[in-house]
Design a protein around this motif. Structure first.
Motif, short mmCIF file in Angstrom:
data_model
loop_
_atom_site.label_atom_id
_atom_site.label_comp_id
_atom_site.label_asym_id
_atom_site.label_seq_id
_atom_site.Cartn_x
_atom_site.Cartn_y
_atom_site.Cartn_z
N TRP A 193 55.30 21.94 69.43
CA TRP A 193 54.99 21.49 70.79
C TRP A 193 56.20 21.67 71.69
CZ3 TRP A 193 50.03 19.63 71.65
CH2 TRP A 193 49.28 19.31 70.51
N ASP A 194 56.88 22.79 71.59
CA ASP A 194 58.14 22.98 72.31
C ASP A 194 58.33 24.44 72.68
OD1 ASP A 194 60.81 22.26 73.22
OD2 ASP A 194 61.55 23.17 71.38
N ASN A 235 56.24 18.73 74.77
CA ASN A 235 56.63 19.12 76.13
C ASN A 235 55.81 20.32 76.60
OD1 ASN A 235 57.88 21.30 74.87
ND2 ASN A 235 59.95 20.51 75.13
N ARG A 236 54.61 20.44 76.02
CA ARG A 236 53.62 21.44 76.45
C ARG A 236 52.24 20.88 76.12
NH1 ARG A 236 53.98 26.52 75.36
NH2 ARG A 236 51.82 26.78 74.78
N LYS A 290 63.15 19.85 66.69
CA LYS A 290 63.26 18.40 66.86
C LYS A 290 62.02 17.75 66.25
CE LYS A 290 65.98 18.55 71.08
NZ LYS A 290 66.01 18.22 72.53
N HIS A 302 58.87 17.22 68.14
CA HIS A 302 58.20 18.40 68.69
C HIS A 302 57.38 19.17 67.66
CE1 HIS A 302 61.36 18.66 72.14
NE2 HIS A 302 60.41 17.78 72.40
#
Length: 130
Positions: free
Chosen positions: A118-119, A13-14, A46, A49
């Motif tokens: 990645w979060d 989410n990035r 998660k 992520h």
């Protein structure tokens, strides 16, 4: 790296990850004047992520791509691993250790396993705790 992560089922989410080591790495700490450690349990992240490379992602992909570095290349280079692949990776290759990288020339650059988070949410959660 992001594309490989998505292909394997990752859901970043990035655009770029936050970089960590899997476990503490004294060598990395020695690169900084006033190092600090942030410990985030894998169970708090998660699975979609987080990804991993063995070793550092820049080193791993350089060894995979660059012919003149072939003597350092291993089967795990140039790969992105998911959390559910981590146990098999460690069972097969073990953790990088100072003993290995100091005594085996082809392991010179295998100093740690890199974790890419990645979060933003989990990072902000732990940043608020410091």
């Amino acid at each position: 790296m992001k594309k490989a992560f998505i292909v394997k089922g990752g859901k970043p989410n990035r655009n770029d990850p936050f970089y960590f080591t899997l476990g503490e790495c004294e060598w990395v700490k020695s690169c900084y004047e006033n190092p600090d450690v942030v410990k985030i349990p894998l169970t708090d992240i998660k699975p979609e992520h987080i990804s991993f490379t063995y070793p550092d992602s820049m080193v791993s992909f350089q060894f995979y791509d660059e012919p003149k570095l072939a003597k350092y290349r291993k089967a795990y280079n140039g790969q992105v691993y998911l959390l559910n692949e981590l146990k098999d990776l460690l069972d097969k290759y073990g953790l990088p250790t100072e003993e290995k990288w100091k005594s085996q020339e082809n392991m010179t650059y295998d100093r740690y396993i890199e974790a890419q988070v990645w979060d933003d949410f989990i990072i902000n959660t732990y940043q608020d705790k410091t």
